[in-house]
Write an enzyme that holds these catalytic residues in place. Sequence first.
Site, PDB file in Angstrom:
ATOM      1  N   LYS A  14       0.880  -1.207  -0.146  1.00  0.00           N
ATOM      2  CA  LYS A  14      -0.064   0.086  -0.019  1.00  0.00           C
ATOM      3  C   LYS A  14       0.805   1.127   0.087  1.00  0.00           C
ATOM      4  CE  LYS A  14      -2.060  -1.248   3.818  1.00  0.00           C
ATOM      5  NZ  LYS A  14      -1.802  -2.533   4.193  1.00  0.00           N
ATOM      6  N   ARG A  89      -9.956   0.535   8.622  1.00  0.00           N
ATOM      7  CA  ARG A  89      -9.496  -0.899   8.899  1.00  0.00           C
ATOM      8  C   ARG A  89     -10.461  -1.848   9.790  1.00  0.00           C
ATOM      9  NH1 ARG A  89      -3.327  -0.074   8.778  1.00  0.00           N
ATOM     10  NH2 ARG A  89      -2.585  -2.215   8.773  1.00  0.00           N
ATOM     11  N   ARG A 128      11.198  -6.408   5.099  1.00  0.00           N
ATOM     12  CA  ARG A 128      11.038  -5.041   5.448  1.00  0.00           C
ATOM     13  C   ARG A 128      11.728  -4.662   6.701  1.00  0.00           C
ATOM     14  NH1 ARG A 128       5.380  -2.246   4.611  1.00  0.00           N
ATOM     15  NH2 ARG A 128       4.733  -3.268   6.916  1.00  0.00           N
ATOM     16  N   ARG A 134      11.317  -1.150  11.762  1.00  0.00           N
ATOM     17  CA  ARG A 134       9.870  -1.214  12.550  1.00  0.00           C
ATOM     18  C   ARG A 134       9.812  -2.508  13.372  1.00  0.00           C
ATOM     19  NH1 ARG A 134       5.068  -0.232   8.439  1.00  0.00           N
ATOM     20  NH2 ARG A 134       4.089  -1.387   9.860  1.00  0.00           N
ATOM     21  N   ARG A 146      -1.025  -9.583  13.389  1.00  0.00           N
ATOM     22  CA  ARG A 146      -1.429  -8.461  12.449  1.00  0.00           C
ATOM     23  C   ARG A 146      -2.297  -9.191  11.243  1.00  0.00           C
ATOM     24  NH1 ARG A 146       4.134  -5.992  10.878  1.00  0.00           N
ATOM     25  NH2 ARG A 146       3.131  -4.650   9.617  1.00  0.00           N
TER      26      ARG A 146
END
Length: 190
Positions: A14, A89, A128, A134, A146
Amino acid sequence: MLNLVLFGPPGAGKGTQSAKLIERCQLVHLSTGDIFRANIKGGTELGVLAKSYIDQGKLVPDEVTIAMLASEVNKHAEPNGFIFDGFPRTSAQAAALDELLASKNTAITLMLALEVEEEELRKRLLLRGKDSGRADDQDPAIIQNRIDVYNAETMPVKDYYSAQNKYKGINGIGEIDDIFEALCQEIDKV
Ligand code: ADP
């Protein structure tokens, strides 16, 4: 106004596609994840609260997220439109967004959903996590949480927009530019 919801599970791409879309369509990009992370970095009260959820792979409560999003939308007087990335969401967030936009005499034009299977998501997020810093991308248990939260709480948002005939699924696997092209084709049909 062109108001897009860019939808998809964590790691679907996204953020990458939003960056390309805002340039092409001159839209205001509102990423709730980015806004939360900026608040965490700035040590704000909102950031401290958000961090306690994000670090566990949970959603930040609707009340907090909706109020934050509304205040961001209100910062822009006459935008060409918005691209909502990571919002809504939950179904409650989707309903709140409709209400907010209706109060401004506008609406969501289209929901573009990047479709990527779970195994690929897990791989992408761990990759990532290696250089993004993160914490929520570095722990397989948080990543799984998640994905589970996405399946349980966020998937129903798809039905919300399908019922309004605004849902478009896009294959999120392949070259970044090809996926971008597919998104643009859907936007150009509007
Ligand atoms: P990703 O899509 O890769 O999970 P985001 O940057 O969109 O990353 O979101 C990171 C985290 O921020 C989410 O796991 C969640 O805890 C929180 N968050 C972001 N957007 C929302 C939202 N709309 N509602 C509740 N929590 C959110």
